[in-house]
Design an enzyme around this catalytic site. Sequence first.
Site, PDB file in Angstrom:
ATOM      1  N   HIS A  75      22.599   0.005  12.994  1.00 40.90           N
ATOM      2  CA  HIS A  75      23.877   0.660  13.277  1.00 40.90           C
ATOM      3  C   HIS A  75      24.480   0.060  14.549  1.00 40.90           C
ATOM      4  O   HIS A  75      23.774  -0.214  15.529  1.00 40.90           O
ATOM      5  CB  HIS A  75      23.676   2.165  13.470  1.00 40.90           C
ATOM      6  CG  HIS A  75      23.435   2.889  12.186  1.00 40.90           C
ATOM      7  ND1 HIS A  75      24.448   3.258  11.337  1.00 40.90           N
ATOM      8  CD2 HIS A  75      22.275   3.278  11.597  1.00 40.90           C
ATOM      9  CE1 HIS A  75      23.938   3.858  10.278  1.00 40.90           C
ATOM     10  NE2 HIS A  75      22.619   3.898  10.415  1.00 40.90           N
TER      11      HIS A  75
ATOM     12  N   ASN B  51       0.824  -1.204   0.000  1.00 45.27           N
ATOM     13  CA  ASN B  51       0.000   0.000   0.000  1.00 45.27           C
ATOM     14  C   ASN B  51       0.862   1.259   0.000  1.00 45.27           C
ATOM     15  O   ASN B  51       2.081   1.197   0.026  1.00 45.27           O
ATOM     16  CB  ASN B  51      -0.931  -0.025   1.210  1.00 45.27           C
ATOM     17  CG  ASN B  51      -2.306   0.495   0.853  1.00 45.27           C
ATOM     18  OD1 ASN B  51      -2.424   1.587   0.313  1.00 45.27           O
ATOM     19  ND2 ASN B  51      -3.331  -0.279   1.147  1.00 45.27           N
TER      20      ASN B  51
ATOM     21  N   THR C 185      10.228  -6.884  16.613  1.00 47.46           N
ATOM     22  CA  THR C 185      11.667  -6.895  16.903  1.00 47.46           C
ATOM     23  C   THR C 185      12.252  -8.298  16.938  1.00 47.46           C
ATOM     24  O   THR C 185      13.451  -8.452  17.096  1.00 47.46           O
ATOM     25  CB  THR C 185      11.929  -6.214  18.253  1.00 47.46           C
ATOM     26  OG1 THR C 185      11.227  -6.951  19.275  1.00 47.46           O
ATOM     27  CG2 THR C 185      11.433  -4.775  18.252  1.00 47.46           C
ATOM     28  N   LYS C 186      11.387  -9.328  16.865  1.00 47.34           N
ATOM     29  CA  LYS C 186      11.887 -10.699  16.877  1.00 47.34           C
ATOM     30  C   LYS C 186      11.011 -11.562  15.974  1.00 47.34           C
ATOM     31  O   LYS C 186       9.942 -11.116  15.519  1.00 47.34           O
ATOM     32  CB  LYS C 186      11.881 -11.258  18.299  1.00 47.34           C
ATOM     33  CG  LYS C 186      10.502 -11.337  18.925  1.00 47.34           C
ATOM     34  CD  LYS C 186      10.594 -11.889  20.352  1.00 47.34           C
ATOM     35  CE  LYS C 186       9.206 -12.031  20.962  1.00 47.34           C
ATOM     36  NZ  LYS C 186       9.261 -12.544  22.353  1.00 47.34           N
TER      37      LYS C 186
ATOM     38  N   ARG D 131       3.997  -8.577  20.395  1.00 43.32           N
ATOM     39  CA  ARG D 131       3.930  -9.827  21.157  1.00 43.32           C
ATOM     40  C   ARG D 131       2.845 -10.708  20.543  1.00 43.32           C
ATOM     41  O   ARG D 131       1.949 -10.219  19.832  1.00 43.32           O
ATOM     42  CB  ARG D 131       3.627  -9.549  22.623  1.00 43.32           C
ATOM     43  CG  ARG D 131       2.312  -8.866  22.851  1.00 43.32           C
ATOM     44  CD  ARG D 131       2.064  -8.549  24.317  1.00 43.32           C
ATOM     45  NE  ARG D 131       0.810  -7.840  24.503  1.00 43.32           N
ATOM     46  CZ  ARG D 131      -0.379  -8.427  24.557  1.00 43.32           C
ATOM     47  NH1 ARG D 131      -0.454  -9.748  24.467  1.00 43.32           N
ATOM     48  NH2 ARG D 131      -1.477  -7.720  24.704  1.00 43.32           N
TER      49      ARG D 131
ATOM     50  N   LYS E  54      -2.437 -14.272  19.788  1.00 43.51           N
ATOM     51  CA  LYS E  54      -3.001 -15.613  19.679  1.00 43.51           C
ATOM     52  C   LYS E  54      -2.483 -16.244  18.393  1.00 43.51           C
ATOM     53  O   LYS E  54      -1.809 -15.585  17.595  1.00 43.51           O
ATOM     54  CB  LYS E  54      -4.527 -15.582  19.695  1.00 43.51           C
ATOM     55  CG  LYS E  54      -5.160 -14.765  18.577  1.00 43.51           C
ATOM     56  CD  LYS E  54      -6.663 -14.818  18.632  1.00 43.51           C
ATOM     57  CE  LYS E  54      -7.217 -14.086  19.844  1.00 43.51           C
ATOM     58  NZ  LYS E  54      -8.696 -14.002  19.845  1.00 43.51           N
TER      59      LYS E  54
END
Length: 235
Positions: free
Chosen positions: A157, A127, A209-210, A224, A227
Amino acid sequence: MDLGKLIRFIKQDPDYNLVNALSTDEALIILWGRFWQAVRGLVHKPFFKETKGLVFIGKSVKIVRAGKISLGRNFIIDDNSLMNALSLNGICIGDNVSIGRNSILICTGVVSNLGMGIKIGNGTGINSNAYLSGQGGIDIGDNVIIGPGVKIFSENHTFTDLSTPIKKQGVSRKGVRIMDNCWLGSNVTILDGVSIGSGCVIAAGAVVTKSFPDNSILAGVPARLVKTRSHVQEI
């Protein structure tokens, strides 16, 4: 005018349907815009590394290093967008991919350290106002929905040395992978090193981030697991 039939022919997708009927005026306006996009595509087409079909290019689109860009059938890039393929592997885009207006796909930040590049699978839609930064490599699968304002970064960085300016400490690169059939809501941010499994849904505004496995539903900053998809249809 059967616009749906025309689109099914261009996309080579017999299952494509227009949910609501368009008036003749609306269909003509759409076709007129697509016509001029196709004309601009014909002008640019000889300069790409490879193209497999129609190329639709919007107004004020800037394409840098077209010789490192491979395009599948029926590629659309809307107005005011930028694709800069300067990198080791360039940009490779599958069939029936669209990129919304004001989007940026860039593969290298500084010429002293060329990036890896960007790969986008078949049927993926990006988009408007997306920013894809492919220094460490971005690999997006088939049929991925990317909402407006999504940002994907594949480089970080280094900043461990307090006595040296951060800009002189170099970078780390792990790359980003987004598997097939994912939906990224508006303004999602994906950081370097993340791998998103197939069938995942990421809520608007999340910062990932993971990595997460298949069929995860994610939300929040940092994102996080809310579900896991089974027969769930909504967040």
